[in-house]
Design a protein around this motif. Structure first.
Motif, PDB file in Angstrom:
ATOM      1  N   ARG A  29      -9.261   1.803   9.898  1.00 40.13           N
ATOM      2  CA  ARG A  29      -8.671   1.504  11.211  1.00 40.13           C
ATOM      3  C   ARG A  29      -7.604   0.414  11.089  1.00 40.13           C
ATOM      4  NH1 ARG A  29     -14.303   1.637  12.620  1.00 40.13           N
ATOM      5  NH2 ARG A  29     -14.774   3.650  13.525  1.00 40.13           N
ATOM      6  N   VAL A  30      -7.877  -0.572  10.268  1.00 40.87           N
ATOM      7  CA  VAL A  30      -6.916  -1.665  10.081  1.00 40.87           C
ATOM      8  C   VAL A  30      -5.654  -1.143   9.400  1.00 40.87           C
ATOM      9  CG1 VAL A  30      -6.498  -3.811   8.824  1.00 40.87           C
ATOM     10  CG2 VAL A  30      -8.645  -3.501  10.042  1.00 40.87           C
ATOM     11  N   LEU A  31      -5.818  -0.371   8.315  1.00 36.22           N
ATOM     12  CA  LEU A  31      -4.662   0.106   7.551  1.00 36.22           C
ATOM     13  C   LEU A  31      -3.797   1.097   8.327  1.00 36.22           C
ATOM     14  CD1 LEU A  31      -6.246   0.559   4.005  1.00 36.22           C
ATOM     15  CD2 LEU A  31      -4.660  -1.233   4.743  1.00 36.22           C
ATOM     16  N   THR A  32      -4.417   1.876   9.213  1.00 37.39           N
ATOM     17  CA  THR A  32      -3.653   2.875   9.967  1.00 37.39           C
ATOM     18  C   THR A  32      -3.154   2.353  11.307  1.00 37.39           C
ATOM     19  OG1 THR A  32      -5.654   3.785  10.974  1.00 37.39           O
ATOM     20  CG2 THR A  32      -4.888   4.807   8.909  1.00 37.39           C
TER      21      THR A  32
ATOM     22  N   VAL B 287       0.835  -1.204   0.000  1.00 38.46           N
ATOM     23  CA  VAL B 287       0.000   0.000   0.000  1.00 38.46           C
ATOM     24  C   VAL B 287       0.869   1.252   0.000  1.00 38.46           C
ATOM     25  CG1 VAL B 287      -1.795   1.249   1.264  1.00 38.46           C
ATOM     26  CG2 VAL B 287      -1.824  -1.246   1.237  1.00 38.46           C
ATOM     27  N   ALA B 288       0.560   2.177  -0.907  1.00 33.88           N
ATOM     28  CA  ALA B 288       1.297   3.443  -0.979  1.00 33.88           C
ATOM     29  C   ALA B 288       1.118   4.227   0.324  1.00 33.88           C
ATOM     30  CB  ALA B 288       0.796   4.277  -2.156  1.00 33.88           C
ATOM     31  N   SER B 289       2.159   4.913   0.748  1.00 31.72           N
ATOM     32  CA  SER B 289       2.082   5.693   1.987  1.00 31.72           C
ATOM     33  C   SER B 289       1.111   6.869   1.843  1.00 31.72           C
ATOM     34  CB  SER B 289       3.470   6.192   2.396  1.00 31.72           C
ATOM     35  OG  SER B 289       3.993   7.019   1.373  1.00 31.72           O
ATOM     36  N   ASP B 290       0.876   7.303   0.612  1.00 37.13           N
ATOM     37  CA  ASP B 290      -0.074   8.400   0.369  1.00 37.13           C
ATOM     38  C   ASP B 290      -1.345   7.868  -0.300  1.00 37.13           C
ATOM     39  OD1 ASP B 290       1.096   7.785  -2.054  1.00 37.13           O
ATOM     40  OD2 ASP B 290       1.283   9.868  -2.701  1.00 37.13           O
ATOM     41  N   LEU B 291      -1.831   6.740   0.187  1.00 35.40           N
ATOM     42  CA  LEU B 291      -3.022   6.088  -0.355  1.00 35.40           C
ATOM     43  C   LEU B 291      -4.173   7.084  -0.457  1.00 35.40           C
ATOM     44  CD1 LEU B 291      -4.467   3.355  -1.099  1.00 35.40           C
ATOM     45  CD2 LEU B 291      -5.152   3.270   1.315  1.00 35.40           C
ATOM     46  N   ASP B 292      -4.801   7.141  -1.624  1.00 36.80           N
ATOM     47  CA  ASP B 292      -5.994   7.948  -1.843  1.00 36.80           C
ATOM     48  C   ASP B 292      -7.174   7.103  -1.381  1.00 36.80           C
ATOM     49  OD1 ASP B 292      -8.037   9.574  -2.747  1.00 36.80           O
ATOM     50  OD2 ASP B 292      -7.637   9.228  -4.877  1.00 36.80           O
ATOM     51  N   TYR B 293      -7.819   7.511  -0.283  1.00 33.73           N
ATOM     52  CA  TYR B 293      -8.869   6.718   0.362  1.00 33.73           C
ATOM     53  C   TYR B 293     -10.194   7.465   0.297  1.00 33.73           C
ATOM     54  CZ  TYR B 293     -11.504   4.706   4.294  1.00 33.73           C
ATOM     55  OH  TYR B 293     -12.469   4.139   5.087  1.00 33.73           O
ATOM     56  N   TRP B 294     -11.270   6.756  -0.046  1.00 34.04           N
ATOM     57  CA  TRP B 294     -12.613   7.325  -0.089  1.00 34.04           C
ATOM     58  C   TRP B 294     -13.568   6.318   0.506  1.00 34.04           C
ATOM     59  CZ3 TRP B 294     -17.355   6.230  -2.204  1.00 34.04           C
ATOM     60  CH2 TRP B 294     -18.245   7.296  -2.294  1.00 34.04           C
ATOM     61  N   PHE B 295     -14.475   6.783   1.364  1.00 34.43           N
ATOM     62  CA  PHE B 295     -15.389   5.899   2.077  1.00 34.43           C
ATOM     63  C   PHE B 295     -16.828   6.349   1.880  1.00 34.43           C
ATOM     64  CE2 PHE B 295     -17.875   4.885   5.875  1.00 34.43           C
ATOM     65  CZ  PHE B 295     -17.692   3.513   5.957  1.00 34.43           C
ATOM     66  N   HIS B 296     -17.720   5.382   1.643  1.00 34.04           N
ATOM     67  CA  HIS B 296     -19.160   5.643   1.579  1.00 34.04           C
ATOM     68  C   HIS B 296     -19.834   4.652   2.512  1.00 34.04           C
ATOM     69  CE1 HIS B 296     -23.157   6.478   0.051  1.00 34.04           C
ATOM     70  NE2 HIS B 296     -23.333   5.180  -0.008  1.00 34.04           N
ATOM     71  N   GLY B 297     -20.437   5.162   3.563  1.00 31.53           N
ATOM     72  CA  GLY B 297     -21.126   4.306   4.514  1.00 31.53           C
ATOM     73  C   GLY B 297     -21.191   4.972   5.866  1.00 31.53           C
ATOM     74  N   PRO B 298     -21.738   4.284   6.858  1.00 34.07           N
ATOM     75  CA  PRO B 298     -21.809   4.840   8.209  1.00 34.07           C
ATOM     76  C   PRO B 298     -20.401   5.036   8.774  1.00 34.07           C
ATOM     77  CG  PRO B 298     -23.201   2.881   7.989  1.00 34.07           C
ATOM     78  CD  PRO B 298     -22.369   2.971   6.753  1.00 34.07           C
ATOM     79  N   PRO B 299     -20.116   6.204   9.384  1.00 29.27           N
ATOM     80  CA  PRO B 299     -18.768   6.472   9.915  1.00 29.27           C
ATOM     81  C   PRO B 299     -18.244   5.388  10.854  1.00 29.27           C
ATOM     82  CG  PRO B 299     -20.072   8.460   9.954  1.00 29.27           C
ATOM     83  CD  PRO B 299     -21.008   7.347   9.560  1.00 29.27           C
ATOM     84  N   MET B 300     -19.128   4.777  11.623  1.00 29.38           N
ATOM     85  CA  MET B 300     -18.676   3.746  12.563  1.00 29.38           C
ATOM     86  C   MET B 300     -18.199   2.480  11.849  1.00 29.38           C
ATOM     87  SD  MET B 300     -22.282   2.523  14.112  1.00 29.38           S
ATOM     88  CE  MET B 300     -23.499   1.720  13.094  1.00 29.38           C
ATOM     89  N   CYS B 301     -18.407   2.408  10.540  1.00 29.23           N
ATOM     90  CA  CYS B 301     -18.026   1.215   9.770  1.00 29.23           C
ATOM     91  C   CYS B 301     -16.729   1.395   8.987  1.00 29.23           C
ATOM     92  CB  CYS B 301     -19.164   0.825   8.827  1.00 29.23           C
ATOM     93  SG  CYS B 301     -20.643   0.278   9.694  1.00 29.23           S
ATOM     94  N   GLN B 302     -15.912   2.351   9.358  1.00 29.75           N
ATOM     95  CA  GLN B 302     -14.646   2.552   8.657  1.00 29.75           C
ATOM     96  C   GLN B 302     -13.595   1.577   9.182  1.00 29.75           C
ATOM     97  OE1 GLN B 302     -13.990   6.802   9.042  1.00 29.75           O
ATOM     98  NE2 GLN B 302     -14.703   7.083   6.956  1.00 29.75           N
ATOM     99  N   HIS B 303     -13.928   0.309   9.141  1.00 28.51           N
ATOM    100  CA  HIS B 303     -13.060  -0.739   9.680  1.00 28.51           C
ATOM    101  C   HIS B 303     -11.744  -0.833   8.915  1.00 28.51           C
ATOM    102  CE1 HIS B 303     -16.406  -1.978  12.136  1.00 28.51           C
ATOM    103  NE2 HIS B 303     -17.157  -2.176  11.060  1.00 28.51           N
ATOM    104  N   MET B 304     -11.784  -0.764   7.592  1.00 26.72           N
ATOM    105  CA  MET B 304     -10.552  -0.905   6.809  1.00 26.72           C
ATOM    106  C   MET B 304      -9.574   0.227   7.114  1.00 26.72           C
ATOM    107  SD  MET B 304      -8.688  -2.716   4.820  1.00 26.72           S
ATOM    108  CE  MET B 304      -9.655  -3.901   3.911  1.00 26.72           C
TER     109      MET B 304
ATOM    110  N   ARG C  44      -9.299  -0.147  16.908  1.00 22.84           N
ATOM    111  CA  ARG C  44      -9.738  -1.052  15.842  1.00 22.84           C
ATOM    112  C   ARG C  44     -10.621  -2.160  16.390  1.00 22.84           C
ATOM    113  NH1 ARG C  44      -5.613  -5.117  12.723  1.00 22.84           N
ATOM    114  NH2 ARG C  44      -7.187  -6.663  12.492  1.00 22.84           N
ATOM    115  N   THR C  45     -11.623  -2.472  15.631  1.00 25.11           N
ATOM    116  CA  THR C  45     -12.507  -3.559  16.014  1.00 25.11           C
ATOM    117  C   THR C  45     -11.892  -4.875  15.536  1.00 25.11           C
ATOM    118  OG1 THR C  45     -13.713  -3.470  13.945  1.00 25.11           O
ATOM    119  CG2 THR C  45     -14.527  -2.071  15.736  1.00 25.11           C
ATOM    120  N   ASN C  46     -12.514  -5.951  15.881  1.00 27.69           N
ATOM    121  CA  ASN C  46     -12.047  -7.261  15.440  1.00 27.69           C
ATOM    122  C   ASN C  46     -12.664  -7.658  14.109  1.00 27.69           C
ATOM    123  OD1 ASN C  46     -10.352  -7.692  17.617  1.00 27.69           O
ATOM    124  ND2 ASN C  46     -12.017  -8.462  18.873  1.00 27.69           N
ATOM    125  N   PHE C  47     -13.116  -6.683  13.333  1.00 26.13           N
ATOM    126  CA  PHE C  47     -13.746  -6.978  12.051  1.00 26.13           C
ATOM    127  C   PHE C  47     -12.731  -7.625  11.117  1.00 26.13           C
ATOM    128  CE2 PHE C  47     -15.459  -6.293   7.882  1.00 26.13           C
ATOM    129  CZ  PHE C  47     -16.819  -6.443   8.064  1.00 26.13           C
TER     130      PHE C  47
END
Length: 155
Positions: free
Chosen positions: A57-60, A38-55, A65-68
């Motif tokens: 949390r995992v990448l950073t 994964v690039a250190s300057d990954l361009d990230y975009w999320f669509h969904g409920p804020p509490m569901c930003q599991h990926m 982080r949840t156990n998702f």
């Protein structure tokens, strides 16, 4: 002798392999492999409920982080994109769209709790100036019981 379709297919299969390796590394908590993919300057975009930003949390490495666990149900390559779909129970559906440049993941789009299977609407991208555009439309598997809206992706 390699055909034109073989030369196009090879990079697509390499991109698919990179994304498959990423999910295995995430599953095994192999931070070293994730960092290499994964690039250190990954361009990230999320669509969904804020509490569901599991990926994110995992990448950073977010300590909250949840156990998702992301367990892909399908991985498809469409042009330069690798589209991954998964669902974990009745109310958890996700789609990830990864872009890979020169063997490195540079862009990530996440759609969470939107029930869909993405299919290419136009088999060939068309050129509008300097950019090529592809369109995909969701295909819900169970129209009678779906509770999440369909989605049209223009990437």
């Amino acid at each position: 002798m390699a055909t034109e379709s073989d030369s196009k297919r090879k990079p697509e299969m390499q991109n698919k392999a990179i994304v498959e390796t990423l999910y295995k590394a995430l599953s095994n908590v192999d931070k070293q492999t994730v960092t290499k993919l994964v690039a250190s300057d990954l361009d990230y975009w999320f669509h969904g409920p804020p509490m569901c930003q599991h990926m994110m949390r995992v990448l950073t490495g977010d300590p909250s982080r949840t156990n998702f666990r992301f367990e892909p149900r399908s991985i498809e390559v469409v042009g330069e994109y690798v589209i991954v779909e998964g669902w974990e129970g009745k109310n958890v559906y996700w789609v990830h769209v990864w872009t890979i440049k020169d063997g490195l993941i540079t862009q990530f789009r996440e759609y969470f709790n939107t029930w869909l299977t993405v299919t290419c609407v136009n088999p060939r991208s068309w050129d509008t100036g300097n950019q090529s555009h592809n369109f995909w439309q969701s295909q819900p598997r169970d129209l009678a019981r779906r509770s999440y809206p369909g989605l049209l992706l223009a990437i």
